[in-house]
Design a protein around this motif. Sequence first.
Motif, PDB file in Angstrom:
ATOM      1  N   ALA A 101      43.791  23.668  34.422  1.00  0.00           N
ATOM      2  CA  ALA A 101      42.374  23.459  34.095  1.00  0.00           C
ATOM      3  C   ALA A 101      42.055  23.544  32.604  1.00  0.00           C
ATOM      4  CB  ALA A 101      41.514  24.443  34.889  1.00  0.00           C
ATOM      5  N   GLU A 150      49.906  14.985  39.807  1.00  0.00           N
ATOM      6  CA  GLU A 150      48.584  14.401  39.992  1.00  0.00           C
ATOM      7  C   GLU A 150      47.932  14.267  38.629  1.00  0.00           C
ATOM      8  OE1 GLU A 150      44.175  15.875  41.344  1.00  0.00           O
ATOM      9  OE2 GLU A 150      45.872  16.595  42.552  1.00  0.00           O
ATOM     10  N   LEU A 202      42.982  20.295  31.123  1.00  0.00           N
ATOM     11  CA  LEU A 202      42.093  19.225  31.565  1.00  0.00           C
ATOM     12  C   LEU A 202      40.777  19.251  30.791  1.00  0.00           C
ATOM     13  CD1 LEU A 202      42.465  19.082  35.460  1.00  0.00           C
ATOM     14  CD2 LEU A 202      43.060  17.300  33.804  1.00  0.00           C
ATOM     15  N   ALA A 203      40.266  20.453  30.582  1.00  0.00           N
ATOM     16  CA  ALA A 203      39.024  20.576  29.798  1.00  0.00           C
ATOM     17  C   ALA A 203      39.234  20.072  28.377  1.00  0.00           C
ATOM     18  CB  ALA A 203      38.558  22.035  29.793  1.00  0.00           C
ATOM     19  N   GLY A 250      42.748   8.554  32.690  1.00  0.00           N
ATOM     20  CA  GLY A 250      42.012   7.510  31.989  1.00  0.00           C
ATOM     21  C   GLY A 250      42.462   7.248  30.575  1.00  0.00           C
ATOM     22  N   SER A 258      44.472  13.063  36.719  1.00  0.00           N
ATOM     23  CA  SER A 258      43.072  12.791  37.048  1.00  0.00           C
ATOM     24  C   SER A 258      42.227  12.825  35.788  1.00  0.00           C
ATOM     25  CB  SER A 258      42.555  13.826  38.057  1.00  0.00           C
ATOM     26  OG  SER A 258      42.625  15.130  37.514  1.00  0.00           O
ATOM     27  N   GLY A 259      40.971  12.422  35.933  1.00  0.00           N
ATOM     28  CA  GLY A 259      40.000  12.519  34.857  1.00  0.00           C
ATOM     29  C   GLY A 259      40.456  11.840  33.585  1.00  0.00           C
ATOM     30  N   ALA A 260      40.255  12.519  32.464  1.00  0.00           N
ATOM     31  CA  ALA A 260      40.574  11.945  31.161  1.00  0.00           C
ATOM     32  C   ALA A 260      42.068  11.732  30.970  1.00  0.00           C
ATOM     33  CB  ALA A 260      40.033  12.854  30.060  1.00  0.00           C
ATOM     34  N   ASP A 272      48.738  19.493  39.562  1.00  0.00           N
ATOM     35  CA  ASP A 272      47.891  18.862  38.561  1.00  0.00           C
ATOM     36  C   ASP A 272      48.071  19.516  37.198  1.00  0.00           C
ATOM     37  OD1 ASP A 272      46.763  21.276  39.152  1.00  0.00           O
ATOM     38  OD2 ASP A 272      44.808  20.481  39.742  1.00  0.00           O
ATOM     39  N   GLU A 299      39.297  16.243  28.476  1.00  0.00           N
ATOM     40  CA  GLU A 299      37.958  15.663  28.631  1.00  0.00           C
ATOM     41  C   GLU A 299      37.191  15.693  27.314  1.00  0.00           C
ATOM     42  OE1 GLU A 299      36.919  14.108  31.198  1.00  0.00           O
ATOM     43  OE2 GLU A 299      38.356  14.696  32.741  1.00  0.00           O
ATOM     44  N   ARG A 310      46.690  12.349  44.681  1.00  0.00           N
ATOM     45  CA  ARG A 310      46.216  13.723  44.780  1.00  0.00           C
ATOM     46  C   ARG A 310      47.342  14.615  45.295  1.00  0.00           C
ATOM     47  NH1 ARG A 310      40.573  13.934  45.496  1.00  0.00           N
ATOM     48  NH2 ARG A 310      40.807  16.190  45.627  1.00  0.00           N
TER      49      ARG A 310
END
Length: 740
Positions: free
Chosen positions: A504, A531, A507-508, A538, A533-535, A501, A511, A577
């Motif tokens: 982190a 993978e 990813l933060a 999106g 995910s999230g924002a 992924d 978001e 995933r």
Amino acid sequence: MAGLMMAPRMTLAKQAEAKDRIDALMARMTIEEKAGQLNLMNDPFRWRPEGVNPGDRLDSDQAQTAADIKAGRIGALFNGVGAATTRLVQDMAVRESRLGIPLLFAADIVHGLRTTFPVPLGESASWDLELAERTARAAAVEGGASGVHQTYAPMVDVARDQRWGRVVEGAGEDVLLNNLFAAARTKGFQGDDLTHWSSLLACPKHFAAYGAAESGMDYNSTDMSEVMLRSVYLPPFKAALDAGALSVMSAFNDLNGVPTSGNKWLLTDILHGEWGFAGFVVSDYTSEAELVAHGFAADGRDAARIALMAGVDMSMKSGLYLRHIPDLVASGEVPMARVDQAVRRVLMTKAALGLFDDPYRGSDVAVERRVVGSRDHLDLAREAGRKSIVMLKNEGGLLPLPKSGQRIALIGPFGADAADVFGPWSIFKDTDLAVSLEQGLRQALRDPNALTVVKGSDVEAPLPGGIEAAVAAANEADVVLLAIGESSVMSAESKSRVSIDIPAPQLALAEAVAATGKPVVVLLRNGRGMELSGAVAGADSILVTWFLGSETGHAIADVLFGDHEPTGRLPVSFPFRSGQSPFYYAHKATGRPSQPTDQEFTSKFREVPHAALYPFGHGLTYAPIDWSETRLSSQTMAWNGQIEASVTLTNGGDRDVTEVVQLYIRDRVASLTQPVRLLKAFRRVTVPAGKSVEVTMPLTFADVQFMGPDHTMIAEPGLFDVWLSASAQTGQAAQFTLLR
């Protein structure tokens, strides 16, 4: 494919001449000198571009290597470059050793020398074989002009577990794509004349099944049926050898309990026996010494014996052959005939490269200056970069962006970065040639000041105040470009990942930026399927930009602003995933096949479908393309016959685009279970704006064959599904019956 040329073998007359020369040499060689020809060591002289000039004082390592060369204890050097020093080093062998046998100079020129092209996985996303041949040819020109004779490439390991760090070096998860790129790259490296200074001896690696390491952990064990081995993991090697490769590198892994660098069945019975390979096998870096750690050899002497008898002809770096072959022969544990066989293979390959006639090829500084980092090569790197980009998503037609009238925030650790654009295995890169994403965008924009650049976070760690600065920049912008993903040290040898992924901290950052409500384009840097995910998942638009090399910024800008359309297609699946790994499209149905509905007691995970978020072959264009149903010329295929499959593509947009039409089949009933889909052919097709194009592709008897229980290719009558589709998960199947 038109334009792909195989490097020709030596003529019979040249072979006879070379054999006579080598016979005469070997009659004079001592056992120590024979061991020396099988000894490959690091090049300590040409490790920096300017090399060591005549009159320079040699350091202790250089002095020892020079003494070994003059004594006939070294037959090849690797990972040194530079025309200026080539003649000096070759003189040690040709003029100062007893027999005057030239050195073979090798290097890891994987995706370019000074000019760096996209990483192989990225370039494979182009699905453009002619492009791959051209970039390999350019890499060979730069390498050859820098005094290199052999490259440790292409890597042809089929890679179906995206956790494995070395996915980045190959052509992905599909057998056909790996076969075709293996052949194209081999032909590009070797050119049409192996004796020319611009040709590099190709060395497909890693033999074999290294890409199937358990849990995707590098160097790990592999265990599989012989049918799987012969169906999936061996064919790309055969394709490279059929294209003319005269060297092969053995792998680190063990296969079914036997380390591959000590596996006689692989290295001798299959490679030389079944396939008729005439070149030599070189170990990977100390892989023959590692037979001890595997628990397969008692000590270094035993490891040398096992590897040599298995079929490893040249020992890389460990020095075990030089140290132990004389005693192994004297004791009778290794026959002199096996040593002679290995030496002959190495010397015949040197003859095929023309080194006995021109040992100083690649020692012309003027040629090196002219071709290395040339404008033509940089233009090719830019072309290859933009053709490698895959557009996964483009909600609302956000892309392409206009070059004026918008304020753009470039946010993320890769926005201004110029150091990490090259990707792994770019050890000879010229950092002065790097074009960062920021630089490429500013040059493309009519007003360079319309771009604001904020880092936001490091790759794997947050930055104090980074998110706050990024949010402020996003709020002031009309559109956000989020440059995130993996660094080159996260996707390379020994860089396997438990979770594939986005780190982190990034990813933060994503978001927080998404929360501003501004349109977001993700520019993903990566060396594997990931993978999302999230924002990140999106985001309005997602471009997979891999590691694109020297011209990264220009290549991305070309696509982002619409000067060129995105034409790339995924060579690997992007799972929902990480826990689906290994996931690949050509899986088996099982006795309880996964269903589109959330049905219990079928093959699936609780949390996600048994499918990819973005499947193999997926990639969008800048126009909507409507695909008709697949049509077949006949509902039956005669034994040894063929039929045709057709599809109509309609461009509903206002610009010409390129589609990749992919032909898949499924054998519905067979004596060995078959994949739910299997790629058999593909074609790149231009679809003019507002027009329709009919594409027809043959489906042959060879396409319906599979590896049978006796390890030969067979066909069986019965029902087949056929798709002409845009990916491995789209389209409606047509059906035909194979008749006997």
